[in-house]
Design a protein around this motif. Structure first.
Motif, mmCIF file in Angstrom:
data_model
loop_
_atom_site.group_PDB
_atom_site.id
_atom_site.type_symbol
_atom_site.label_atom_id
_atom_site.label_comp_id
_atom_site.label_asym_id
_atom_site.label_seq_id
_atom_site.Cartn_x
_atom_site.Cartn_y
_atom_site.Cartn_z
ATOM 1 N N LEU A 473 -52.564 -15.668 7.484
ATOM 2 C CA LEU A 473 -51.406 -14.842 7.828
ATOM 3 C C LEU A 473 -50.355 -14.890 6.731
ATOM 4 C CD1 LEU A 473 -49.847 -13.088 9.823
ATOM 5 C CD2 LEU A 473 -49.091 -15.186 10.978
ATOM 6 N N ALA A 474 -50.099 -16.083 6.193
ATOM 7 C CA ALA A 474 -49.146 -16.193 5.076
ATOM 8 C C ALA A 474 -49.637 -15.386 3.884
ATOM 9 C CB ALA A 474 -48.954 -17.662 4.696
ATOM 10 N N GLY A 475 -50.944 -15.438 3.630
ATOM 11 C CA GLY A 475 -51.516 -14.643 2.541
ATOM 12 C C GLY A 475 -51.368 -13.152 2.790
ATOM 13 N N ASP A 476 -51.546 -12.724 4.047
ATOM 14 C CA ASP A 476 -51.392 -11.304 4.377
ATOM 15 C C ASP A 476 -49.942 -10.846 4.190
ATOM 16 O OD1 ASP A 476 -54.073 -11.072 5.007
ATOM 17 O OD2 ASP A 476 -53.765 -11.355 7.168
ATOM 18 N N LEU A 477 -48.999 -11.676 4.624
ATOM 19 C CA LEU A 477 -47.584 -11.329 4.467
ATOM 20 C C LEU A 477 -47.201 -11.277 2.990
ATOM 21 C CD1 LEU A 477 -46.116 -13.548 7.344
ATOM 22 C CD2 LEU A 477 -46.347 -11.053 7.344
ATOM 23 N N ALA A 478 -47.739 -12.206 2.220
ATOM 24 C CA ALA A 478 -47.460 -12.215 0.778
ATOM 25 C C ALA A 478 -48.066 -10.982 0.101
ATOM 26 C CB ALA A 478 -48.015 -13.493 0.146
ATOM 27 N N ALA A 479 -49.306 -10.638 0.479
ATOM 28 C CA ALA A 479 -49.966 -9.476 -0.125
ATOM 29 C C ALA A 479 -49.231 -8.185 0.220
ATOM 30 C CB ALA A 479 -51.416 -9.410 0.341
ATOM 31 N N ASP A 481 -46.061 -7.786 0.526
ATOM 32 C CA ASP A 481 -44.860 -7.668 -0.307
ATOM 33 C C ASP A 481 -45.179 -7.670 -1.800
ATOM 34 O OD1 ASP A 481 -43.413 -7.637 2.015
ATOM 35 O OD2 ASP A 481 -42.653 -9.682 1.822
ATOM 36 N N LEU A 482 -46.179 -8.434 -2.205
ATOM 37 C CA LEU A 482 -46.433 -8.645 -3.634
ATOM 38 C C LEU A 482 -47.676 -7.922 -4.153
ATOM 39 C CD1 LEU A 482 -45.853 -12.528 -3.636
ATOM 40 C CD2 LEU A 482 -44.158 -10.731 -4.085
ATOM 41 N N GLY A 483 -48.537 -7.502 -3.244
ATOM 42 C CA GLY A 483 -49.810 -6.915 -3.662
ATOM 43 C C GLY A 483 -50.872 -7.990 -3.830
ATOM 44 N N LYS A 484 -52.135 -7.606 -3.653
ATOM 45 C CA LYS A 484 -53.226 -8.569 -3.744
ATOM 46 C C LYS A 484 -53.466 -9.034 -5.175
ATOM 47 C CE LYS A 484 -55.688 -6.622 0.227
ATOM 48 N NZ LYS A 484 -56.935 -5.938 0.689
ATOM 49 N N GLU A 485 -53.301 -8.142 -6.134
ATOM 50 C CA GLU A 485 -53.648 -8.475 -7.516
ATOM 51 C C GLU A 485 -52.790 -9.593 -8.092
ATOM 52 O OE1 GLU A 485 -56.234 -7.497 -9.014
ATOM 53 O OE2 GLU A 485 -56.842 -5.891 -7.643
ATOM 54 N N SER A 486 -51.546 -9.659 -7.670
ATOM 55 C CA SER A 486 -50.618 -10.633 -8.253
ATOM 56 C C SER A 486 -50.433 -11.881 -7.397
ATOM 57 C CB SER A 486 -49.246 -9.971 -8.485
ATOM 58 O OG SER A 486 -49.357 -8.920 -9.417
ATOM 59 N N LEU A 487 -51.194 -12.005 -6.327
ATOM 60 C CA LEU A 487 -51.020 -13.128 -5.410
ATOM 61 C C LEU A 487 -51.457 -14.442 -6.051
ATOM 62 C CD1 LEU A 487 -50.073 -13.301 -2.426
ATOM 63 C CD2 LEU A 487 -52.474 -13.432 -1.790
ATOM 64 N N MET A 488 -50.649 -15.474 -5.880
ATOM 65 C CA MET A 488 -50.983 -16.829 -6.337
ATOM 66 C C MET A 488 -50.913 -17.780 -5.152
ATOM 67 S SD MET A 488 -49.156 -17.284 -10.054
ATOM 68 C CE MET A 488 -47.530 -17.500 -9.333
ATOM 69 N N ALA A 489 -51.545 -18.933 -5.308
ATOM 70 C CA ALA A 489 -51.571 -19.915 -4.220
ATOM 71 C C ALA A 489 -50.162 -20.324 -3.805
ATOM 72 C CB ALA A 489 -52.383 -21.135 -4.641
ATOM 73 N N SER A 490 -49.269 -20.445 -4.754
ATOM 74 C CA SER A 490 -47.897 -20.833 -4.420
ATOM 75 C C SER A 490 -47.193 -19.776 -3.578
ATOM 76 C CB SER A 490 -47.093 -21.106 -5.694
ATOM 77 O OG SER A 490 -47.143 -19.996 -6.578
ATOM 78 N N ASP A 491 -47.634 -18.511 -3.682
ATOM 79 C CA ASP A 491 -47.059 -17.461 -2.836
ATOM 80 C C ASP A 491 -47.426 -17.683 -1.368
ATOM 81 O OD1 ASP A 491 -45.986 -16.094 -5.065
ATOM 82 O OD2 ASP A 491 -47.897 -15.089 -5.420
ATOM 83 N N ILE A 492 -48.632 -18.194 -1.138
ATOM 84 C CA ILE A 492 -49.044 -18.478 0.241
ATOM 85 C C ILE A 492 -48.098 -19.503 0.852
ATOM 86 C CG2 ILE A 492 -50.924 -19.280 1.711
ATOM 87 C CD1 ILE A 492 -52.869 -18.442 -0.518
ATOM 88 N N ILE A 493 -47.763 -20.526 0.080
ATOM 89 C CA ILE A 493 -46.827 -21.553 0.562
ATOM 90 C C ILE A 493 -45.456 -20.938 0.837
ATOM 91 C CG2 ILE A 493 -45.676 -23.722 -0.008
ATOM 92 C CD1 ILE A 493 -48.066 -24.325 -1.878
ATOM 93 N N ALA A 494 -45.026 -20.082 -0.074
ATOM 94 C CA ALA A 494 -43.702 -19.471 0.080
ATOM 95 C C ALA A 494 -43.600 -18.621 1.341
ATOM 96 C CB ALA A 494 -43.386 -18.616 -1.154
ATOM 97 N N TYR A 495 -44.724 -18.067 1.797
ATOM 98 C CA TYR A 495 -44.703 -17.204 2.981
ATOM 99 C C TYR A 495 -45.092 -17.931 4.258
ATOM 100 C CZ TYR A 495 -43.600 -12.864 0.578
ATOM 101 O OH TYR A 495 -42.953 -11.863 -0.111
ATOM 102 N N LEU A 496 -45.337 -19.231 4.174
ATOM 103 C CA LEU A 496 -45.631 -19.983 5.397
ATOM 104 C C LEU A 496 -44.486 -19.925 6.412
ATOM 105 C CD1 LEU A 496 -47.560 -23.178 4.208
ATOM 106 C CD2 LEU A 496 -48.344 -21.465 5.867
ATOM 107 N N PRO A 497 -43.220 -20.029 5.989
ATOM 108 C CA PRO A 497 -42.147 -19.919 6.977
ATOM 109 C C PRO A 497 -42.185 -18.605 7.759
ATOM 110 C CG PRO A 497 -41.294 -20.832 4.940
ATOM 111 C CD PRO A 497 -42.687 -20.375 4.640
#
Length: 505
Positions: A473-479, A481-497
């Motif tokens: 879910l955090a990955g989906d929320l990050a994607a 806003d940021l798009g799938k191509e630019s997603l990094m593991a740290s973005d998943i953490i940032a979207y956990l909240p």
């Protein structure tokens, strides 16, 4: 959501017919109207349609669809393949209805020779040759027809499942003899094979059509496979008491990192803290001191006396959960320290990454693993752990089910639709996540999340399910806003909240 096997799907149809009650031919008509509704919303009446129907109930569906489209003035040509002069009861009824209607002159019943129609980019093909009852690869004339359809530029819609694809196990299927659909209109629920990556090239876009099959049967029937949904996760969530403090929110131990792999320890640690654990200690080599102290100041470091590797165990009596493996390395001294750490630890344990790779080269150690251990391998790590490569995802899941039962472990096979194999033989697929998460460090984040949940008091089954759902879910929320191509593991953490808030709201 339960995932039924083919035999149970047939039982569901029969139960619906007996208890609604409704005749089989009328249930088929209900399904056909659902198919036609989608087709008519997407394609204009002037679109030329070619329908290929087999001799079973899938073919009966196709004939009913052809008749309904013809009544709406679509240009429909119909080919019914009745090679053995034996049709199912409903297929025979729909053949007769078709012959009595306006499409009779455009209907061809193939019993011997077949002159295939021209299929071009403007043609809409309805594939109703074979459904979920298929148990062996297509061969002979049907295989030739499938290849003919696949080499054309026509747009292909498969009814319920692409012809040639089996409902569950396609390990030894012949890929060239499976319809490559652009759109699969499947009834009531996705079939098991639709969750496996090997089969995605045949499915195209999938739409699930609800034809009101018996809710009673669905609710009362146990299944080996299921899909994790948001409502399931919400029911497992543990909410913080207003008087909670760090001592009541769990204390986690992460054994992670080696020279050049401090990043894995950082990602797992940050994800652990973001997942609500009260306190976190990280066992790591001396070389990672400054990196971790700066990156994750909230964590307490327990430094190994070695500069570049982990070579010693740590007292574990005060910890509520331990995660071990991210960036650990495969040094033999590290391997010995790892198994010693596992043996002396009595809280819930999660093994990931190099911890699994170490086990794959010391396979006898698996007998020393404690009951209810959690493992989170990606496909390559699992194949090494199981001792040989798998020919298909279905085979890999089957081996994981066997291993989970043998070790009394929770094995989470990572990937799209990550599959959690429980010790009792059940398998839960995750419904969140996207291809942007196929990036280095994503697995380290999952390790941190599940370790935190274990420390907070979730049992192994709950921690794995809530953890993999939150991770995706955090990955989906990050994607988003940021798009799938630019997603990094740290973005998943940032979207956990945001992921936690979405579930809590």
């Amino acid at each position: 959501m339960k995932i039924f096997k083919s035999a149970q799907l047939h039982e569901l149809d029969h139960y619906t017919m007996e208890h609604e009650p409704i005749r089989g031919i009328d249930l088929m008509e209900r399904a056909a109207k659902a198919f036609v509704r989608v087709i008519s919303e997407e394609w204009p009446v002037k679109k030329p349609v070619v329908v290929f129907a087999g001799p079973g109930n899938n073919g009966g569906d196709a004939l009913a669809v052809a008749r309904l489209l013809g009544e709406m003035d679509y240009q429909v040509s119909v080919y019914l393949f009745n090679i053995h002069d034996r049709l199912s009861e409903e297929c025979a009824i729909n053949r007769q209805r078709l012959l009595e209607g306006k499409l009779s002159r455009l209907f061809t019943e193939v019993k011997l020779n077949f002159d295939p129609p021209t299929l071009d980019h403007n043609t809409l093909v309805i594939d109703g040759l074979f459904g979920i009852g298929l148990t062996k690869p297509l061969a002979g004339g049907f295989a030739s027809l499938v290849r003919y359809i696949n080499q054309s530029s026509a747009y292909v819609i498969s009814i319920d499942i692409p012809s040639g694809l089996m409902c569950e196990d396609n390990t030894y299927n012949i890929h060239q003899n499976i319809i490559r659909a652009n759109l699969t209109l499947t009834l009531q629920q996705k079939k098991l094979s639709m969750f496996l990556p090997d089969n995605q090239p045949f499915l195209g876009k999938i739409k699930v059509l609800d034809i009101r099959l018996s809710r009673t049967y669905i609710e009362q029937t146990d299944t080996q496979f299921s899909m994790l949904e948001e409502s399931d996760v919400r029911s497992m969530l543990r909410y913080r008491d207003d008087f909670s403090h760090k001592g009541t929110m769990g204390m986690a131990l992460l054994v992670a990192g080696s020279y050049g792999m401090a990043g894995a320890a950082v990602l797992a640690s940050k994800a652990c803290m973001r997942s609500g654990v009260g306190k976190l200690c990280v066992r790591t080599p001396k070389c990672n001191y400054h990196v971790l102290q700066t990156s994750v100041p909230e964590a307490l470091l327990l430094l190994d006396h070695e500069e570049t590797i982990i070579s010693e165990t740590v007292a574990s009596e005060d910890f509520d959960a331990m995660g071990i493996g991210p960036g650990l390395g495969r040094n033999e001294n590290t391997a010995i320290a790892m198994i010693a750490q596992i043996r002396r630890t009595h809280c819930p344990i999660l093994l990931d990454a190099d911890a699994l790779n170490i086990l794959s080269t010391h396979r006898a150690w698996t007998q020393q693993l404690p009951k209810d251990i959690v493992m989170t391998p990606h496909p390559g790590e699992f194949d090494r752990l199981a001792g040989s490569p798998s020919n298909s995802t279905y085979e890999r899941i089957s081996r994981a089910i066997d291993l989970a039962g043998k070790l009394n472990a929770y094995i989470l096979l990572k990937g799209h639709y990550s599959a959690l194999c429980l010790p009792d033989g059940h398998v839960v697929f995750n419904s969140t996540g996207n291809s942007g998460m196929a990036t280095a460090g994503s697995g380290d984040v999952l390790t941190g999340i599940i370790t935190a949940l274990l420390a907070r008091g979730y049992n192994q089954a709950e921690a794995c399910q809530v953890g993999m759902y939150l991770h995706g879910l955090a990955g989906d929320l990050a994607a988003r806003d940021l798009g799938k191509e630019s997603l990094m593991a740290s973005d998943i953490i940032a979207y956990l909240p945001k992921a936690f808030r979405k579930l809590e709201d």
